[in-house]
Write an enzyme that holds these catalytic residues in place. Sequence first.
Site, mmCIF file in Angstrom:
data_model
loop_
_atom_site.group_PDB
_atom_site.id
_atom_site.type_symbol
_atom_site.label_atom_id
_atom_site.label_comp_id
_atom_site.label_asym_id
_atom_site.label_seq_id
_atom_site.Cartn_x
_atom_site.Cartn_y
_atom_site.Cartn_z
ATOM 1 N N ARG A 36 -15.866 -2.947 -9.256
ATOM 2 C CA ARG A 36 -14.997 -3.541 -8.249
ATOM 3 C C ARG A 36 -15.114 -5.066 -8.240
ATOM 4 N NH1 ARG A 36 -16.162 -3.149 -1.809
ATOM 5 N NH2 ARG A 36 -14.048 -2.977 -0.986
ATOM 6 N N ALA A 96 -8.914 -4.923 -0.693
ATOM 7 C CA ALA A 96 -9.599 -3.974 -1.569
ATOM 8 C C ALA A 96 -10.167 -2.890 -0.666
ATOM 9 C CB ALA A 96 -10.718 -4.671 -2.338
ATOM 10 N N SER A 97 -9.716 -1.671 -0.852
ATOM 11 C CA SER A 97 -10.141 -0.577 0.016
ATOM 12 C C SER A 97 -11.615 -0.242 -0.193
ATOM 13 C CB SER A 97 -9.302 0.676 -0.256
ATOM 14 O OG SER A 97 -7.950 0.440 0.031
ATOM 15 N N MET A 98 -12.195 0.465 0.763
ATOM 16 C CA MET A 98 -13.559 0.954 0.616
ATOM 17 C C MET A 98 -13.656 1.826 -0.629
ATOM 18 S SD MET A 98 -14.225 2.137 4.557
ATOM 19 C CE MET A 98 -15.888 2.763 4.229
#
Length: 391
Positions: A36, A96-98
């Site tokens: 990520r 940015a999602s979990m």
Amino acid sequence: MTFTDLDEGWSELGRSLLGRKAITSDWMPSFAAVPRSAFLPEVMWPHDMDTGTTATVDRSEDAAGWSAYADADVPIVTQWDDGASDEPGGVPTSSASMPSVVFRMLADLDVHEGHRVLEIGTGTGWNAGLLAHRLGHASVVSIEIDPVVAAEARMRLARAELPVVVLTRDGAEGDGQGAPYDRIIATAGVRKIPPAWIDQTRLGGLIVAPWGTHYGNQDAIVRLEVGGGGASASGSFTRPAEFMKLRSQRLPFAGHHAYAPDGVGAAERSTTPVTADELLGHDDQFAVSTFAVGLRVRDCHHRAAVKRDGARPVWFYGLADNSWACVLFRDGQPESQVWQAGPRKLWDEVNAALEWWREAGRPSHGRFGLTVTTEGAQRAWLDDPADSWEI
């Protein structure tokens, strides 16, 4: 793959995700190969789920803190006010999602070798990168409406040697030229499943998207299978979530003063024994009661004010007319004051929806489902698609 294949920072997050069953083993190679951190901007705003606040983290000033947030299971805001602001406090419009949310949705998508996937909402590009690593970059197309966000995602994907095609357009349009797709996944919340998505998914294919109503900001992940000869799609919700909304489907709310500029003085009055906890789900962000009411009360938006001096008003607004209602909850009071005005009795509708949900046994998100058609119809259901209602 074992955890020794991961670097030290990612192994801790990997153990956590696996321990919580937020990631399946088949996604671990992509998890390790596509970090990520490679898709996050130098300045970002991690969101604290407990306090609801964000902090500015600049990699050039705090490299250790930046890396810790990048490798944590937290959502990270990457854009405010459609790029008009560089400071927190406005409306977050890209993120940015979990990681736990990302991999649970990817599990719902159920991709296999040979599948072609259309992603709606490129964002940072990380989700597209994970799919490209799993399926091959030529099997993934992503759509991003914001040209700056799209350009940055293309750059990061190219740098990761995962050159996914990123189209700059409204995701509601989909990609007719590349259709049909085996899977469509949306990483932006929707209030209507665009008919184009059904048209562009092959028969038996899946659409996975965060879906909700304008009653609140809450979404739930819906997993739809295309059937009906390609004219419809139907499926259940898997879990609650909350995503930034597709720009073309944002809340059409004119603001409080368009409804009750002079307060509650001239409204019809009554009282209710319903408590704030029953209505708001103990302030749970993902309260099932809130989701259920939204499914039953059409064209309505609600907002709960912050409690002050033991009092908390909750407002309801009609989105198709000027109807409104307000319930004022006070600590220690057995009943709460209700005001209603306009053509609709919005509190009566909300109260009836709450009673329906309770009588149904307080069903969870997973017992609800959705059926949509290429003509734009949407019907919700509880347990049985044959027993549905229009929403």
